[in-house]
Structure formats: C-alpha cells, structure tokens
Scaffold this active site. Structure first.
Site, mmCIF file in Angstrom:
data_model
loop_
_atom_site.group_PDB
_atom_site.id
_atom_site.type_symbol
_atom_site.label_atom_id
_atom_site.label_comp_id
_atom_site.label_asym_id
_atom_site.label_seq_id
_atom_site.Cartn_x
_atom_site.Cartn_y
_atom_site.Cartn_z
ATOM 1 N N ARG A 188 33.385 58.743 37.798
ATOM 2 C CA ARG A 188 34.008 58.677 39.371
ATOM 3 C C ARG A 188 34.018 59.983 40.041
ATOM 4 N NH1 ARG A 188 32.413 54.483 38.629
ATOM 5 N NH2 ARG A 188 33.254 52.411 39.518
HETATM 6 N N1 EPU Z 1 40.368 41.988 34.457
HETATM 7 C C1 EPU Z 1 41.477 41.029 34.465
HETATM 8 N N2 EPU Z 1 42.154 41.107 35.484
HETATM 9 C C2 EPU Z 1 41.577 41.375 36.627
HETATM 10 C C3 EPU Z 1 40.542 42.201 36.697
HETATM 11 C C4 EPU Z 1 40.010 42.674 35.541
HETATM 12 O O1 EPU Z 1 41.940 40.951 33.274
HETATM 13 O O2 EPU Z 1 42.492 41.145 37.744
HETATM 14 C C5 EPU Z 1 39.691 42.399 33.211
HETATM 15 C C6 EPU Z 1 38.213 41.808 33.038
HETATM 16 O O3 EPU Z 1 38.131 40.490 32.612
HETATM 17 C C7 EPU Z 1 37.293 42.612 32.381
HETATM 18 C C8 EPU Z 1 38.102 43.980 32.595
HETATM 19 O O4 EPU Z 1 39.271 43.847 33.120
HETATM 20 O O5 EPU Z 1 37.572 42.087 30.913
HETATM 21 C C9 EPU Z 1 37.269 44.972 33.380
HETATM 22 O O6 EPU Z 1 37.243 44.357 34.676
HETATM 23 P P1 EPU Z 1 35.903 44.514 35.524
HETATM 24 O O7 EPU Z 1 34.891 43.754 34.738
HETATM 25 O O8 EPU Z 1 36.128 43.887 36.916
HETATM 26 O O9 EPU Z 1 35.591 46.003 35.692
HETATM 27 P P2 EPU Z 1 36.468 47.089 36.288
HETATM 28 O O10 EPU Z 1 36.528 47.883 35.177
HETATM 29 O O11 EPU Z 1 37.781 46.453 36.885
HETATM 30 C C10 EPU Z 1 34.623 48.539 36.922
HETATM 31 C C11 EPU Z 1 34.619 49.459 38.410
HETATM 32 C C12 EPU Z 1 34.178 48.768 39.533
HETATM 33 C C13 EPU Z 1 32.880 48.086 39.202
HETATM 34 C C14 EPU Z 1 32.807 47.156 37.981
HETATM 35 C C15 EPU Z 1 31.489 46.476 37.647
HETATM 36 C C16 EPU Z 1 36.496 51.075 38.047
HETATM 37 C C17 EPU Z 1 37.637 51.642 38.536
HETATM 38 N N3 EPU Z 1 35.899 50.059 38.755
HETATM 39 O O12 EPU Z 1 35.567 47.613 37.493
HETATM 40 O O13 EPU Z 1 33.844 49.834 40.383
HETATM 41 O O14 EPU Z 1 32.135 47.441 40.459
HETATM 42 O O15 EPU Z 1 33.269 48.152 36.855
HETATM 43 O O16 EPU Z 1 30.558 47.472 37.539
HETATM 44 O O17 EPU Z 1 35.723 51.966 37.456
HETATM 45 C C18 EPU Z 1 35.012 50.793 42.356
HETATM 46 O O18 EPU Z 1 34.745 51.746 41.689
HETATM 47 O O19 EPU Z 1 35.476 50.725 43.545
HETATM 48 C C19 EPU Z 1 34.379 49.630 41.753
HETATM 49 C C20 EPU Z 1 34.722 48.315 42.464
#
Ligand code: EPU
Length: 337
Positions: free
Chosen positions: A201
């Site tokens: 990022r």
């Molecule tokens: N999870 C929870 N509860 C929640 C949200 C997530 O338990 O409320 C768990 C999910 O089940 C999963 C893990 O946390 O096991 C990761 O969640 P997710 O797959 O949604 O990915 P993320 O790491 O939260 C990242 C990026 C997103 C991107 C997604 C998909 C970051 C901070 N975020 O989200 O990017 O869309 O992967 O590729 O790196 C952004 O940067 O603005 C953004 C939305």
C-alpha cells in the site's frame, strides 16, 4: 487567500481554476470541507505549470485523483488541490520505433486492437486521471491478464500507483513497467520498475506526482481473464460494503507476525466494534475495516470513530493500527492521531 487572485482565474493560474470548492462530493466517503483552490490541468504541461505556480505562491499542493482513499477534514483546506480528472488518456503504445510510450499523447485506442495484434505488444499507457475501473475493463476486453485483482477498486491510476492499490489477488505495481513522475520543482522524470521499491500500500515515490505509467500485461485467453475478473468481483462484493459511502479500508493490515495473522478487519470484528457509531459515521456491519457514512456524516465524526477504534484495538491487543486512508487537514503537521 483566494480573493487575492480573483474568483475566476485562467489569468491567475496556468490552467482551469476554481476557488472555494466543496471537496466532499469528490470523494467516495462524501465528507469534508472546501479547497481554497481547485485546479484542473488538461495536459502534462499544464500539470507541471500548476505545481510550479502553486509553489511560487508558497501554497501547499495536494493531488486529487478519484478521492477513493481520502478523508478530507471539515472547514477550509488552505492551498491548492490539483484534480487529475482531465488527464485521463488510456491507449496502447503506437509501436513506432522512435516513439517512447510515455511521450505519446494518444497512441492507439484500446478498443481498436485486431485479434492478431493482441499478442504483439501487450502494454497499456495510462495517464494519472484514467479511472482504475476503465483500466481493468480495457485489459479484460483485450484478454490481457494482470489487472484482474484490481477489479472493484475505485479511484484513478495516479492514486493507485502512488499508494500501490490492490489486495489479496495482486497489486498495481505487479504490472508496472515504467512511471512518469513530476518532481516538486516542475521537472518530469521517467523511472523504470526495477529502480523503484514499492511496498504494501505504498508506491514509495516520495513527494513526486504520478503523471502516467506504462503497464505490461500478459496475453491470455480473453474468456479466462473475464471469468477471473468477475469471480474476484463477486468475492469482494460478498464481504465489502460496496454500495455504501466509504473510503475503502481505513487501516492497513498489521504485520502478521505482530497480529498473529489477523487482518485489521478481523481484529476490529473480534473486538466487537462492528456497528460502533459516532454521529452518522459507523463501523460497517459487513466488514470491520470499513467506516460507512450513513448520511450527512462530518469528517469530525469519522475521525472521532477512527480514534475510538484504534484505541480499543490498542487496549485489547496492544496493536497500533496504521491508517491506510490519507487525511487532508489544515493542521496535518500537528498530527491528528
Ligand atoms: N475478517 C473478519 N471480519 C471482518 C472482516 C474480515 O473476520 O469484519 C476476516 C476475513 O474473514 C478474512 C480476513 O479477515 O479471513 C481478511 O479479510 P478480507 O479477505 O476481507 O481482506 P482484507 O485483508 O480485510 C484486503 C485489502 C482490501 C482488498 C481485499 C481483497 C487491506 C487493508 N485491505 O482486505 O483493500 O479489497 O484484501 O483483496 O489490505 C483497501 O485497501 O481499501 C481495500 C479495500
């Protein structure tokens, strides 16, 4: 202040300019106050001239892409905001030997590629104001792989390069070959991928403005590219509040070694903070790392909620969540957190 230069201002600025412009509507979170000046350059030369003119007046310069990862504070933001909307060219390099792709203004339209030419030069040139969705859909139409993971990411290419937009399925810098930067003194500089060090990022480009980039993609079966793109979009839409007003993920994911592999969203969720509200700002019930403007939130609401979430996570897990979203405020220097 703005009146010193008059209200309408081609005469005062080297490109289209407006004073006292509301910024909230130009961000996906839809909060925040006004810019003292908003400039809208329509060429690379105007962009450089705008940066130089603002600096000569001793004014702060901020670059506004799609406003997708941005939280603008309430009140008046002093200085100059430069919007990249008009710098939205997207094309294929012409392939002429003497032409450097970043120097070309037009190249070859993406829509007009003959099937037999698909494999020859799988590159796109995107100026900073090209929307990321337009980029992803151009690659998908051409059957070129590499941008599928960016599907559903709002914003513009310049912001995407500056912050290395992406997610679980890939990042923008995975496919970047070259970037044109504008340095604070108004000079352009073209840098190759191998001379850059993007991080999670963070394009790691310092104070330079992203002007344009060359992307190198991978010819593939168009049906497979389309299937991957729509599969990723479905997965994303299932877990993120995509139809609501947000600025994407608020926090960066912490170092997995520190957090035991738990993402910011998961930590916030496990801390029971989903649904927590300040004014009209609420932690999304769908995904813990999103704050939703439920209607009429102020930046003050959002910032207060961000502080509460950080504090709760710090107390509970001893982890300091780092903001992913950029904050623009008159008193940025003093530090909001
Ligand atoms: N999870 C929870 N509860 C929640 C949200 C997530 O338990 O409320 C768990 C999910 O089940 C999963 C893990 O946390 O096991 C990761 O969640 P997710 O797959 O949604 O990915 P993320 O790491 O939260 C990242 C990026 C997103 C991107 C997604 C998909 C970051 C901070 N975020 O989200 O990017 O869309 O992967 O590729 O790196 C952004 O940067 O603005 C953004 C939305």
């Amino acid at each position: 202040m703005s009146t010193a230069f008059g209200a309408s201002s081609r005469a005062a600025w080297p490109c289209a300019a407006l004073s006292n412009v509301p910024l909230g509507a130009r961000t996906t979170l839809r909060v925040g106050g006004r810019a003292e000046w908003l400039l809208e350059p329509a060429s690379q030369a105007e962009l450089a001239a705008a940066v130089v003119a603002a600096r000569e007046r001793g004014m702060a310069v901020r670059i506004l892409g799609g406003g997708a990862n941005l939280l603008v504070a309430d009140g008046v933001l002093p200085g100059v905001v430069i919007a990249t909307d008009r710098l939205d060219r997207l094309f294929r390099p012409s392939g002429r030997e003497e032409a450097a792709p970043l120097d070309e203004g037009e190249g070859t339209p993406v829509a007009r590629v003959a099937p037999e030419a698909r494999e020859v030069d799988p590159r796109l040139v995107a100026w900073c104001g090209t929307s990321l969705p337009a980029l992803v859909s151009a690659a998908s139409r051409l059957g070129w792989s590499g941008l599928e993971g960016l599907v559903g990411v709002p914003g513009k290419t310049g912001g995407g390069v500056a912050m290395n937009a992406g997610g679980r399925w890939g990042e923008l810098w995975d496919v970047i070959e070259e970037v044109r930067l504008l340095d604070p003194d108004g000079t352009f500089r073209d840098v190759r991928r191998e001379d850059c060090s993007p991080r999670y990022r963070d394009g790691n480009l310092g104070e330079s403005v992203v002007v344009a980039c060359v992307l190198r993609l991978e010819p593939d079966d168009p049906a497979r590219v389309r299937a991957r793109t729509s599969g990723f979009l479905r997965e994303k839409n299932a877990v993120q509040p995509v139809t609501e007003a947000t600025c994407g993920c608020i926090f960066k994911n912490p170092d997995p070694e520190v957090s035991g592999g738990r993402s910011a969203g998961r930590l916030i969720d496990e801390a029971g903070l989903k649904g927590l509200s300040v004014g009209a700002a609420r932690v999304s019930e769908r995904h813990g790392n999103f704050i939703v403007n439920t209607g009429g939130a102020t930046a003050g609401d959002v910032l207060a909620l961000v502080r509460r979430v950080r504090e709760e996570v710090r107390q509970r897990y001893g982890i300091d969540l780092e903001l992913e979203v950029r904050v623009w405020a008159a008193d940025e220097e003093e530090g909001l957190f």
